[in-house]
Design an enzyme around this catalytic site. Structure first.
Site, PDB file in Angstrom:
ATOM      1  N   ARG A 126       0.835  -1.214   0.000  1.00 35.68           N
ATOM      2  CA  ARG A 126       0.000   0.000   0.000  1.00 35.68           C
ATOM      3  C   ARG A 126       0.862   1.253   0.000  1.00 35.68           C
ATOM      4  O   ARG A 126       0.579   2.222  -0.683  1.00 35.68           O
ATOM      5  CB  ARG A 126      -0.942  -0.009   1.189  1.00 35.68           C
ATOM      6  CG  ARG A 126      -2.315  -0.595   0.929  1.00 35.68           C
ATOM      7  CD  ARG A 126      -2.288  -2.001   0.344  1.00 35.68           C
ATOM      8  NE  ARG A 126      -3.600  -2.541   0.147  1.00 35.68           N
ATOM      9  CZ  ARG A 126      -4.234  -3.315   1.044  1.00 35.68           C
ATOM     10  NH1 ARG A 126      -3.648  -3.651   2.168  1.00 35.68           N
ATOM     11  NH2 ARG A 126      -5.437  -3.762   0.773  1.00 35.68           N
ATOM     12  N   ASP A 157      -0.432  -6.141  -3.791  1.00 36.92           N
ATOM     13  CA  ASP A 157      -1.850  -5.844  -3.547  1.00 36.92           C
ATOM     14  C   ASP A 157      -2.363  -5.039  -4.733  1.00 36.92           C
ATOM     15  O   ASP A 157      -1.635  -4.803  -5.700  1.00 36.92           O
ATOM     16  CB  ASP A 157      -2.043  -5.109  -2.206  1.00 36.92           C
ATOM     17  CG  ASP A 157      -3.389  -5.474  -1.580  1.00 36.92           C
ATOM     18  OD1 ASP A 157      -4.423  -5.241  -2.220  1.00 36.92           O
ATOM     19  OD2 ASP A 157      -3.399  -6.023  -0.464  1.00 36.92           O
ATOM     20  N   HIS A 195      -6.988  -8.961  -4.670  1.00 39.95           N
ATOM     21  CA  HIS A 195      -5.889  -8.032  -4.355  1.00 39.95           C
ATOM     22  C   HIS A 195      -4.762  -8.128  -5.394  1.00 39.95           C
ATOM     23  O   HIS A 195      -3.590  -8.107  -5.063  1.00 39.95           O
ATOM     24  CB  HIS A 195      -5.338  -8.311  -2.945  1.00 39.95           C
ATOM     25  CG  HIS A 195      -6.310  -7.935  -1.859  1.00 39.95           C
ATOM     26  ND1 HIS A 195      -6.494  -6.648  -1.442  1.00 39.95           N
ATOM     27  CD2 HIS A 195      -7.180  -8.685  -1.131  1.00 39.95           C
ATOM     28  CE1 HIS A 195      -7.428  -6.604  -0.489  1.00 39.95           C
ATOM     29  NE2 HIS A 195      -7.864  -7.830  -0.284  1.00 39.95           N
ATOM     30  N   GLU A 207     -10.558 -11.746   0.799  1.00 41.03           N
ATOM     31  CA  GLU A 207     -11.407 -10.724   0.183  1.00 41.03           C
ATOM     32  C   GLU A 207     -11.431 -10.805  -1.348  1.00 41.03           C
ATOM     33  O   GLU A 207     -10.923  -9.919  -2.022  1.00 41.03           O
ATOM     34  CB  GLU A 207     -10.920  -9.329   0.600  1.00 41.03           C
ATOM     35  CG  GLU A 207     -11.033  -9.093   2.090  1.00 41.03           C
ATOM     36  CD  GLU A 207     -10.531  -7.704   2.507  1.00 41.03           C
ATOM     37  OE1 GLU A 207     -11.108  -7.128   3.406  1.00 41.03           O
ATOM     38  OE2 GLU A 207      -9.537  -7.217   1.909  1.00 41.03           O
ATOM     39  N   CYS A 265     -17.489 -15.366 -16.471  1.00 42.44           N
ATOM     40  CA  CYS A 265     -16.313 -15.616 -17.313  1.00 42.44           C
ATOM     41  C   CYS A 265     -16.400 -17.002 -17.950  1.00 42.44           C
ATOM     42  O   CYS A 265     -16.408 -18.016 -17.232  1.00 42.44           O
ATOM     43  CB  CYS A 265     -15.050 -15.489 -16.453  1.00 42.44           C
ATOM     44  SG  CYS A 265     -13.562 -16.077 -17.277  1.00 42.44           S
ATOM     45  N   TRP A 293      -8.390 -13.946  11.108  1.00 37.67           N
ATOM     46  CA  TRP A 293      -8.217 -12.493  11.008  1.00 37.67           C
ATOM     47  C   TRP A 293      -9.508 -11.702  11.106  1.00 37.67           C
ATOM     48  O   TRP A 293      -9.555 -10.657  11.730  1.00 37.67           O
ATOM     49  CB  TRP A 293      -7.485 -12.142   9.702  1.00 37.67           C
ATOM     50  CG  TRP A 293      -8.169 -12.579   8.441  1.00 37.67           C
ATOM     51  CD1 TRP A 293      -8.208 -13.848   7.930  1.00 37.67           C
ATOM     52  CD2 TRP A 293      -8.938 -11.773   7.552  1.00 37.67           C
ATOM     53  NE1 TRP A 293      -8.952 -13.871   6.785  1.00 37.67           N
ATOM     54  CE2 TRP A 293      -9.401 -12.604   6.515  1.00 37.67           C
ATOM     55  CE3 TRP A 293      -9.265 -10.416   7.526  1.00 37.67           C
ATOM     56  CZ2 TRP A 293     -10.188 -12.136   5.468  1.00 37.67           C
ATOM     57  CZ3 TRP A 293     -10.040  -9.933   6.479  1.00 37.67           C
ATOM     58  CH2 TRP A 293     -10.494 -10.806   5.457  1.00 37.67           C
TER      59      TRP A 293
HETATM   60  C1  TNX Z   1      -8.591  -6.325   5.349  1.00 39.35           C
HETATM   61  S1  TNX Z   1      -7.016  -8.431   6.711  1.00 39.35           S
HETATM   62  C2  TNX Z   1      -7.546  -6.742   4.553  1.00 39.35           C
HETATM   63  C3  TNX Z   1      -6.572  -5.747   4.067  1.00 39.35           C
HETATM   64  C4  TNX Z   1      -6.938  -4.345   4.478  1.00 39.35           C
HETATM   65  C5  TNX Z   1      -7.433  -4.337   5.914  1.00 39.35           C
HETATM   66  C6  TNX Z   1      -7.763  -2.973   6.437  1.00 39.35           C
HETATM   67  C7  TNX Z   1      -6.943  -8.911   5.258  1.00 39.35           C
HETATM   68  C8  TNX Z   1      -6.526 -10.275   5.066  1.00 39.35           C
HETATM   69  N1  TNX Z   1      -7.288  -8.061   4.284  1.00 39.35           N
HETATM   70  O1  TNX Z   1      -6.474  -5.859   2.667  1.00 39.35           O
HETATM   71  O2  TNX Z   1      -5.802  -3.550   4.337  1.00 39.35           O
HETATM   72  O3  TNX Z   1      -8.585  -5.137   5.992  1.00 39.35           O
HETATM   73  O4  TNX Z   1      -8.031  -3.031   7.827  1.00 39.35           O
END
Ligand code: TNX
Length: 523
Positions: free
Chosen positions: A158, A187, A250, A314, A323, A380
């Site tokens: 980032r 990312d 990402h 995510e 696709c 997480w």
């Molecule tokens: C979630 S934690 C994410 C990150 C972000 C963060 C911001 C995780 C595995 N992924 O990509 O930066 O939240 O708090």
């Protein structure tokens, strides 16, 4: 028991009282050791050490240099005066140590260099804050960590973090007995590693036109040589670098360099804002696997440790639904739901890792039906930890706890504190980090797969090295104790007292920590 031995035992009891008794020098070691026995005697240092090393301790030099430098600076003398003995004790566990300070000599026993490093870190924390006072308490410390993986994560994807800054970060984390630095190297907002076979990853993917807060471009990447030197540096301080390449989400920065990696194949730009992108790697396209193979093969020449993080967080998979190639892949593999494409991807990438005896690590997403059987998972998502602990156990995975509710160092530490605005991030106070019990109060059987803790400093708001430390310290010190010390050795009030010793130490080293004004407020 005859009179003499009774008298002897009584005498022994009188001088071997527990720590912190009246008249004794205070001890503020963090993380709290397993056992400390303090006598009333002291040792006043007047010059350098005469080191006697019995046994083979590879890479011990940087540690012994640190010791010499420290004591010479304190005593303003390089005259070798005090005996300091380091001996091999193979009966101790890998990171354990025994440190004994008497009025005649200092001795360390350990089975490994890592044990010696930790003994020395504890030893250095026995010195008073006043630099002209070199009187130490006489103690015997028997110590070993609770968990084998004690990590911090940085996110140079980032905002780029120069190598020298990473080295300084390693130096400080090693003082608190952290043994893994996890680097989130790719990312949506940036690709940070030179890959010789895929030059556009850095020439395009490492530059973004602006950020959420600035219209100025952001860029930077590590050459392979720089990373190799970093790995060596970290190793000599007892820290293992865990590299991460995030997939299939990402991945915008990589796709900006090589648009054919996404489902739509459109040219896109490196993302300028935070958030979750809908662009994923295309699982139906063989070029994606060529790309991953090329990246991993080059990574493997840089990072010698077995741990290899493949991200996996995510990734909204709507693009896979639309696709034709992803749908064809599902058909070919007999998959019914898009979620199964994650498992297909991870298992296939794991085959590359297996060739090199690497272990894959992932951010646990509960909707992914299965991960490679040898995978180590990270808990997480805020609030899901107990469920993830259970699920990981059922699926037979080892687990590292990096939960949002205790270990997200990108969250602000206090009301009204930076980062502001914070996209609705919750507060994570120092006390809330300290409250982190990595076992979540479960029985030892229910949590015997938990191997570690990690604090994650996501980098959307980490624009300068000062912020890097401000967000990490002192919270990382609280986390260090969660990973090292058993719950019965931990106490918030005692921790606060000890912190009053550690904050000036950080200050002295030029570390920009947040002043935790709340710790000295009377309750
Ligand atoms: C979630 S934690 C994410 C990150 C972000 C963060 C911001 C995780 C595995 N992924 O990509 O930066 O939240 O708090």
């Amino acid at each position: 028991m005859n009179f003499i031995t009774m008298l002897g035992s009584l005498l022994l009891l009188c001088c071997l009282k527990t720590v912190g008794q009246e008249g004794q020098l205070p001890i503020s070691i963090i993380p709290e050791p397993r056992s400390i026995t303090q006598s009333n005697s002291t040792l006043t240092l007047k010059g350098d050490f005469i080191l006697e090393i019995n046994g083979d301790f590879p890479l011990i030099d940087s540690t012994t240099q640190l010791l010499h430098r420290f004591v010479k600076q304190r005593t303003l003398s390089d005259k070798p005066i005090h005996r300091f003995e380091i001996s091999k004790n193979p009966t101790l566990t890998a990171e354990a140590y025994r440190l004994k300070v008497t009025s005649r000599k200092i001795s360390i026993e350990a089975a490994t260099t890592q044990g010696v490093r930790y003994a020395i870190q504890s030893f250095l924390q026995l010195f008073p804050l006043n630099p002209t006072n070199n009187t130490l308490p006489c103690v015997t410390i028997d110590d070993a960590p609770l968990l084998e993986y004690r990590g911090l994560m940085l996110d140079p994807a980032r905002h780029f973090i120069p190598c020298d800054e990473l080295k300084r970060y390693i130096e400080i984390m090693a003082q608190y007995k952290f043994n893994h630095l996890h680097l989130h190297l790719s990312d949506d907002q940036g690709w940070r590693v030179e890959i010789k076979g895929l030059p556009l990853l850095t020439s395009v993917g490492s530059i973004r036109k602006g950020t959420a807060k600035s219209t100025l471009p952001e860029s930077g990447f590590y050459t392979q040589d720089e990373l190799k030197a970093l790995v060596k540096y970290a190793e000599s301080r007892g820290v293992t670098i865990v590299p991460e390449i995030d997939m299939p989400g990402h991945s915008v920065a990589a796709i900006a360099g090589y648009p054919e990696l996404s489902c739509e194949g459109k040219q896109i730009e490196v993302r300028t804002t935070p958030g979750v992108s809908e662009q994923l790697l295309c699982i139906g396209n063989e070029k994606v696997f060529d790309y991953l193979e090329c990246v991993i093969e080059e990574f493997i020449t840089i990072f010698p440790d077995a741990k290899f993080h493949l991200g996996g967080d995510e990734a909204p998979f709507d693009c896979w639904k639309n696709c034709p190639r992803c749908q064809a892949r599902m058909k070919e593999q007999g998959l019914k739901r898009e979620e199964e494409l994650f498992s297909y991807l991870f298992n296939r990438v794991n085959k590359i890792l297996e060739r090199h005896k690497k272990t894959p690590l992932f951010w646990f997403e509960l909707d992914v039906p299965n991960y490679p059987s040898n995978a180590i998972m990270y808990a997480w998502r805020m609030g899901l930890t107990p469920q993830v602990i259970k699920e990981a156990k059922q699926r037979g995975h080892k687990l590292i706890c990096a939960p949002g509710e205790h270990a997200y160092f990108d969250y602000p530490q206090w009301r009204g504190d930076e980062p502001q605005p914070n996209w609705g991030m919750p507060l994570l106070s120092l006390e809330q980090v300290y409250k982190f019990d990595p076992t979540y109060g479960l029985s030892s059987e229910e949590c015997d797969h938990i191997i570690g803790v990690e604090g994650t400093l996501w980098g959307e708001c980490i624009t300068t090295p000062e912020r890097l430390y401000y967000m990490s310290y002192p919270r990382a010190i609280a986390l260090a104790e969660a990973g090292w010390s058993p719950m019965e050795r931990r106490d918030w009030n005692m921790f606060c007292k000890k912190l009053n010793y550690h904050l000036p130490r950080l200050f002295h080293q030029g570390i920009n920590y947040r002043v935790p004004i709340e710790i000295n407020q009377t309750k």
